[in-house]
Structure formats: structure tokens, C-alpha cells
Design an enzyme around this catalytic site. Structure first.
Site, PDB file in Angstrom:
ATOM      1  CB  THR A  13      16.436  24.302 -53.327  1.00  0.00           C
ATOM      2  OG1 THR A  13      15.691  24.533 -52.140  1.00  0.00           O
ATOM      3  CG2 THR A  13      17.651  23.457 -53.028  1.00  0.00           C
ATOM      4  CB  VAL A  14      16.679  23.785 -58.405  1.00  0.00           C
ATOM      5  CG1 VAL A  14      17.410  23.479 -59.707  1.00  0.00           C
ATOM      6  CG2 VAL A  14      16.364  22.489 -57.659  1.00  0.00           C
ATOM      7  CE  LYS A 105      10.368  16.171 -59.450  1.00  0.00           C
ATOM      8  NZ  LYS A 105      11.612  16.714 -59.082  1.00  0.00           N
ATOM      9  CD  GLU A 129      20.310  14.716 -68.120  1.00  0.00           C
ATOM     10  OE1 GLU A 129      20.608  14.477 -69.294  1.00  0.00           O
ATOM     11  OE2 GLU A 129      19.930  13.831 -67.332  1.00  0.00           O
ATOM     12  CB  VAL A 132      14.733  11.621 -64.629  1.00  0.00           C
ATOM     13  CG1 VAL A 132      14.924  10.209 -64.087  1.00  0.00           C
ATOM     14  CG2 VAL A 132      13.363  11.762 -65.270  1.00  0.00           C
ATOM     15  N   GLY A 134      17.929  14.170 -60.709  1.00  0.00           N
ATOM     16  CA  GLY A 134      18.687  15.388 -60.376  1.00  0.00           C
ATOM     17  C   GLY A 134      19.970  15.540 -61.170  1.00  0.00           C
ATOM     18  N   GLY A 187      14.860  18.030 -42.167  1.00  0.00           N
ATOM     19  CA  GLY A 187      14.656  18.724 -43.442  1.00  0.00           C
ATOM     20  C   GLY A 187      14.953  17.869 -44.668  1.00  0.00           C
ATOM     21  CE  LYS A 205      12.462  12.432 -59.538  1.00  0.00           C
ATOM     22  NZ  LYS A 205      12.985  12.259 -58.183  1.00  0.00           N
ATOM     23  N   GLY A 302      18.999  18.301 -54.614  1.00  0.00           N
ATOM     24  CA  GLY A 302      19.956  19.247 -54.027  1.00  0.00           C
ATOM     25  C   GLY A 302      20.261  20.380 -54.987  1.00  0.00           C
TER      26      GLY A 302
HETATM   27  N1  HSE Z   1      11.819  14.595 -53.714  1.00  0.00           N
HETATM   28  C1  HSE Z   1      12.724  13.998 -54.642  1.00  0.00           C
HETATM   29  C2  HSE Z   1      13.505  12.894 -53.946  1.00  0.00           C
HETATM   30  C3  HSE Z   1      13.735  14.953 -55.226  1.00  0.00           C
HETATM   31  O1  HSE Z   1      13.344  12.654 -52.758  1.00  0.00           O
HETATM   32  O2  HSE Z   1      14.274  12.255 -54.639  1.00  0.00           O
HETATM   33  C4  HSE Z   1      13.188  15.750 -56.342  1.00  0.00           C
HETATM   34  O3  HSE Z   1      12.777  14.951 -57.395  1.00  0.00           O
END
Ligand code: HSE
Length: 434
Positions: A13-14, A105, A129, A132, A134, A187, A205, A302
Site C-alpha cells: 500500500t505505502v 514504528k 516521518e 508516527v 502517517g 477492510g 508510536k 493510507g
Molecule cells: N494500523 C494503523 C492505524 C495505521 O490504524 O492507525 C498504521 O500505523
């Protein structure tokens, strides 16, 4: 156009987001860092088929040597997650003189000092960056824009999945398991939701943020952690009635030279800025001794938001890579502050009991609390059922260890059917806070 060649580990995804944003925002990236960022090689698992378009087959490799031994690659981006082999690959990249960007993280919370020392010794940068919140810029602001402050407090909604679940529970009056199932079907939540709902992700985080903010190596095991699985719709209803909202907060405070480090569901006043952070949004509230109160808000996960943070690190490295000295990448190696044991923290508490509806029960409980220096600020008792009546207290400030001892005794009173829940209350001003 001058180009910087980058090796990418992971095209999920990222990773896919990084690929897309580099193409979508090529001109802005060049304008802001003076170089075109070119992904030279991408490490993927065998059989992997890219979901993003435009990735030629010759870029893909299953062998990390193709990245680490390529002298043209100056920066390595790690987006494979987990501890191993991510840790090994990052150390090898550092030893090969490459700068590293990671969003990992769990790895940073547990091995950040080791990675930072390796980077420091090799004279390369380690940037994180995206680890934590996103897409929300918080790591670089703590290191740079807020670098002239003593940070006194951080309170963050650091996990989007749990914030989504709590928001739905609050707005639609549904229970935890129903919302979790729905979030999994759509999802939004992982099939194994443990890392999110039990607070591990937020605690990772918070470990990273407090290490940076307080200038001492914070250990993940020193962060007290509770998840949201015990939150009952009744708690949400009482919170509303008492003027609060329940959020899973990561809280880090420096009080009298000691650190409070904790992740747990928290009552916050409904007019606190964090109370308005809903759905899967993240936010980090920071108090600096010069700047005062700040809040950072945005998408904590995301593809595109997280890619925005990853690429900002690459651009930052491009601009600063010739600068010395390397400043340990925000980490500190010598402990200068102790973590306070949880029993010593002082807080207000929400406590919900189920009791038998017999005259004198309320008095008995209040008397026992008094014996442990716990004084009560609000009491609600309403409704009746064959099972008993719910009895809800908000306490004044009390020590956690006194609360726990008082609750053990209260639990042994015959008329007390069960202790339904205990949730800490954050009301704003701190003891010892200037
Ligand atoms: N699973 C994390 C969340 C996103 O729900 O915020 C990734 O750190």
C-alpha cells in the site's frame, strides 16, 4: 535534471503510494528539493504483481543485494514492516553508506537506538516521518520547528482503526465487537486486529515521539498499555452525560523530571480539541514551554498520505546529506529521565460498578474510597434491573496505586456485583505544569 537514485523495499500500500506520488507530483518535488527522485530497484517477494501502473519488470528484484551493492543508490526506503529482515537490511544499507528512510514504528520503538547508533557511526541519516501518524508531519516538527522548546506533554490519537471504532460506537450506540466486525468486512481493520485494538501500535508510536520529545532513550516496555476492547456502550453513554468523550490516547508527560508514558482509553472533556478528532483521523497535541499548545491533525494511514511523509524524508535527506555533524537523527543514547511506575501517577478516574440495589451500598463504597484518600467528585446512579443498578463515580485526583487498592477492597463487598470499567480522565491542567 539532476537525479537521485533510490532503492525501495516493499511495493504494498505505502510503497505503491510512493511510486504514484513521485509520478503525480514530480514537478513539485523537483522544485522543493532540486532533484528528480528515481526509484532504481524495488525489493518484492517472489510472485508479487504490482498493483500500481508503470513499474517495469527490470526494476523488481527478490534479492536485497541488488539494492545494497548498487553504488548508484544513495537512499534506501524500507516499507516491508516487521522486525526481521527489515532490521538486518537497514543495518546493511547503513553500513554500505546509504541513507535510510523507514515507516517501521515497531522496529524503531524496539531497535531505534541501535539503528541510530549505526547511522551515526556511518555518517548517514535515518529518517522516519511516516512512522508516527502517517501523513501528519510530527517527527520533523519535533526535531526542527519545535527544537527550541522543552516539550512538557504530548497527547495523541495515534491509531486510526481504534479512533474509527470509538467514533462509530459513540455516534451509533453499537458495541465494540459489532463495529470491529463491520470495520474488518470493509477492510478498515486488519483480520488480526490485536496490534491496533490492544494499543500496541499506539504504544510503538508513543515510544518514538517521547524519545524525540524528552531527549532520553524511552523503552517500549516502559509505556503502560491498555486497548479499547473493554469499552462498553454504557461507558460511552455515561461519558456523554458527564460532558466527556472517550478516546484511545497516547499520553507522555514530563513531571518533576520523570516521565509518564501510557496508552489507554481516556475521558477527555468534550470541548478539548482532541475530542473533535473523529473517524480514522489522527491528531497529536503538543505542549512546548516556549510555543505553548499546538495540535497536528490529519490522515494517519493510507497510501498517498503515508507516501507524502516518506517522500518528504527523502527530500530532506537530499537537501541535507552533505551537512555534518550528523545529529543522531533525534535519538539520545544516555538515559537522563526515568519512567514513572504506573502506580505513582496521579489522575482523576471514572469507575463504573454494578451493585445490588440495597440501601447503604453507596455509603459503604464511598467510605472505603475515603480510607485510601480517594475523594469523589460526581456520582450517578440510575436505572434498575433484576441484575442490579449501575453506579458511576468520577473521582478527584488520586494516586493510581490507591485507586487499585481501594478497588480490591470494594470488590469484596457482598453488594458489589462487578467492577464494570475504570477509565482515566484527563481534564487539562497538570500538577507541576507551568
Ligand atoms: N494500523 C494503523 C492505524 C495505521 O490504524 O492507525 C498504521 O500505523
Amino acid at each position: 535534471m539532476k537525479k537521485i537514485k533510490v532503492g525501495l523495499m516493499g511495493l504494498g500500500t505505502v510503497g505503491g503510494g510512493v511510486w504514484d506520488v513521485l509520478r503525480m507530483n514530480r514537478d513539485e518535488i523537483i522544485r522543493n528539493c532540486g532533484y528528480e527522485i528515481k526509484i532504481e530497484k524495488i525489493l518484492v517477494k517472489e510472485g508479487f504483481k504490482p498493483k500500481v501502473s508503470g513499474v517495469s519488470k527490470d526494476k523488481l528484484t527478490h534479492n536485497f543485494d541488488d539494492i545494497v551493492e548498487n553504488d548508484e543508490i544513495e537512499i534506501v526506503i524500507e516499507l516491508i514492516g516487521g522486525i526481521e529482515p527489515a532490521r538486518e537490511y537497514i543495518l546493511r544499507a547503513i553500513k554500505a553508506g546509504k541513507h535510510v528512510v523507514t515507516a517501521n514504528k515497531a522496529l524503531l520503538a524496539q531497535h531505534g537506538v541501535e539503528l541510530s547508533k549505526a547511522a551515526y557511526e556511518a555518517g548517514v541519516r535515518l529518517s522516519y516521518e511516516a512512522s508516527v501518524a502517517g501523513g501528519v508531519p510530527i517527527i520533523n516538527p519535533l526535531k526542527e520547528s519545535l527544537g527550541a522548546n522543552k516539550i512538557k506533554k504530548i497527547m495523541g490519537i495515534l491509531n486510526g482503526t481504534t479512533n474509527y471504532i470509538l467514533t462509530k460506537m459513540t455516534n451509533e450506540n453499537v458495541d465494540f465487537h459489532t463495529v470491529l466486525k463491520e470495520a474488518q468486512d470493509m477492510g478498515y481493520a486488519e483480520a488480526d486486529p490485536t496490534a491496533d485494538v490492544e494499543g500496541f501500535d499506539a504504544a510503538h508510536k508513543l515510544t518514538i515521539l517521547s524519545t524525540l520529545a524528552f531527549g532520553t532513550p524511552v523503552k517500549f516496555k516502559d509505556v503502560h498499555r491498555e486497548g479499547i476492547t473493554k469499552i462498553n456502550p454504557l461507558d460511552i453513554e455515561y461519558a456523554r452525560e458527564l460532558g466527556y468523550v472517550i478516546k484511545l490516547l497516547g499520553i507522555a508527560k514530563e513531571i518533576d523530571g520523570e516521565l509518564e508514558l501510557r496508552v489507554h482509553p481516556t475521558f477527555i472533556p468534550k470541548n478539548h480539541p482532541l475530542a473533535a478528532v473523529n473517524d480514522s483521523f489522527n491528531a497529536v497535541f503538543v505542549k512546548g514551554n516556549a510555543v505553548g499548545d499546538l495540535m497536528f491533525y490529519g490522515r494517519g494511514a493510507g497510501d498517498l498520505p503515508t507516501a507524502s511523509a516518506v517522500i518528504s524524508d527523502v527530500m530532506d535527506i537530499i537537501k541535507k546529506r552533505s551537512l555534518k555533524p550528523n545529529l543522531k537523527n533525534g535519538f539520545s543514547y544516555e538515559p537522563t529521565k526515568k519512567a514513572k511506575p504506573m502506580g505513582e501517577i496521579v489522575n482523576e478516574y471514572y469507575i463504573r460498578f454494578m451493585v445490588k440495589d440495597i440501601p447503604g451500598v453507596l455509603g459503604k463504597i464511598a467510605t472505603l474510597f475515603g480510607e485510601y484518600n480517594v475523594s469523589l467528585s460526581s456520582v450517578i446512579q440510575k436505572g434498575r434491573s433484576e441484575r442490579g443498578v449501575p453506579l458511576v463515580f468520577i473521582t478527584h485526583e488520586a494516586r493510581e496505586s490507591d485507586i487499585q487498592k481501594a478497588l480490591q477492597e470494594v470488590n469484596s463487598i457482598d453488594e458489589v456485583i462487578e467492577i464494570g470499567n475504570i477509565i482515566r480522565v484527563e481534564n487539562g491542567q497538570e500538577r507541576g505544569e507551568q
